[in-house]
Design a protein around this motif. Structure first.
Motif, PDB file in Angstrom:
ATOM      1  N   LYS A  18       0.882  -1.170   0.000  1.00  0.00           N
ATOM      2  CA  LYS A  18       0.000   0.000   0.000  1.00  0.00           C
ATOM      3  C   LYS A  18       0.918   1.217   0.000  1.00  0.00           C
ATOM      4  O   LYS A  18       1.815   1.308   0.831  1.00  0.00           O
ATOM      5  CB  LYS A  18      -0.874   0.023   1.252  1.00  0.00           C
ATOM      6  N   SER A  20       1.284   5.498  -0.049  1.00  0.00           N
ATOM      7  CA  SER A  20       0.699   6.822   0.150  1.00  0.00           C
ATOM      8  C   SER A  20       1.804   7.853  -0.003  1.00  0.00           C
ATOM      9  O   SER A  20       2.946   7.593   0.367  1.00  0.00           O
ATOM     10  CB  SER A  20       0.090   6.963   1.549  1.00  0.00           C
ATOM     11  N   ASP A  21       1.458   9.003  -0.532  1.00  0.00           N
ATOM     12  CA  ASP A  21       2.425  10.089  -0.701  1.00  0.00           C
ATOM     13  C   ASP A  21       1.855  11.339  -0.047  1.00  0.00           C
ATOM     14  O   ASP A  21       0.846  11.881  -0.502  1.00  0.00           O
ATOM     15  CB  ASP A  21       2.682  10.331  -2.188  1.00  0.00           C
ATOM     16  N   GLN A  29       0.820  13.146   6.307  1.00  0.00           N
ATOM     17  CA  GLN A  29       1.552  11.912   6.572  1.00  0.00           C
ATOM     18  C   GLN A  29       1.069  11.247   7.862  1.00  0.00           C
ATOM     19  O   GLN A  29       0.916  10.029   7.901  1.00  0.00           O
ATOM     20  CB  GLN A  29       3.049  12.175   6.632  1.00  0.00           C
ATOM     21  N   GLN A  32      -2.145   9.538   7.074  1.00  0.00           N
ATOM     22  CA  GLN A  32      -1.904   8.323   6.301  1.00  0.00           C
ATOM     23  C   GLN A  32      -1.390   7.205   7.205  1.00  0.00           C
ATOM     24  O   GLN A  32      -1.814   6.052   7.094  1.00  0.00           O
ATOM     25  CB  GLN A  32      -0.900   8.594   5.174  1.00  0.00           C
TER      26      GLN A  32
END
Length: 105
Positions: A18, A20-21, A29, A32
């Motif tokens: 998975k 995320s950015d 962040q 996330q």
């Protein structure tokens, strides 16, 4: 690095990646990371948007029992130098060498 991780995982049965950015936004962040914790992922590899978030990031993962690997940024710096030195000493004892990131986000 991400490309290498994802291509390696693609050939490994049972491994799901998975991604995320946060695009350099510390608040994004953290959100996330909280999602990954809620999803009960097996491990987290993170390039902190801000090294000063290291304690908060580490606590979220640690409290959930999720192993974490930091890349591209020191997890703790500045006013937490004593803690940073302990981490550096522990990393050296495990034959892990840390160099500050030279890659810009």
């Amino acid at each position: 690095m991400l490309k290498g991780i994802t291509s390696s995982a693609a050939g490994t049965p049972g491994v799901v990646i998975k991604v995320s950015d946060a695009k350099g936004d510390p608040a994004t962040q953290i959100d996330q990371l909280k999602t990954f914790v809620a999803d009960k992922v097996d491990a987290i590899i993170i390039g902190p948007a801000d090294g000063d978030l290291g304690l908060q990031i580490s606590k979220l993962a640690s409290d959930a029992g999720i192993p974490m690997v930091y890349v591209n940024n020191q997890p703790i710096r500045g006013r937490n130098k004593a803690c940073s030195h302990r981490h550096a000493k522990a990393a050296r004892s495990m034959n892990v060498h840390h160099r500050p990131a030279e890659i810009s986000h």
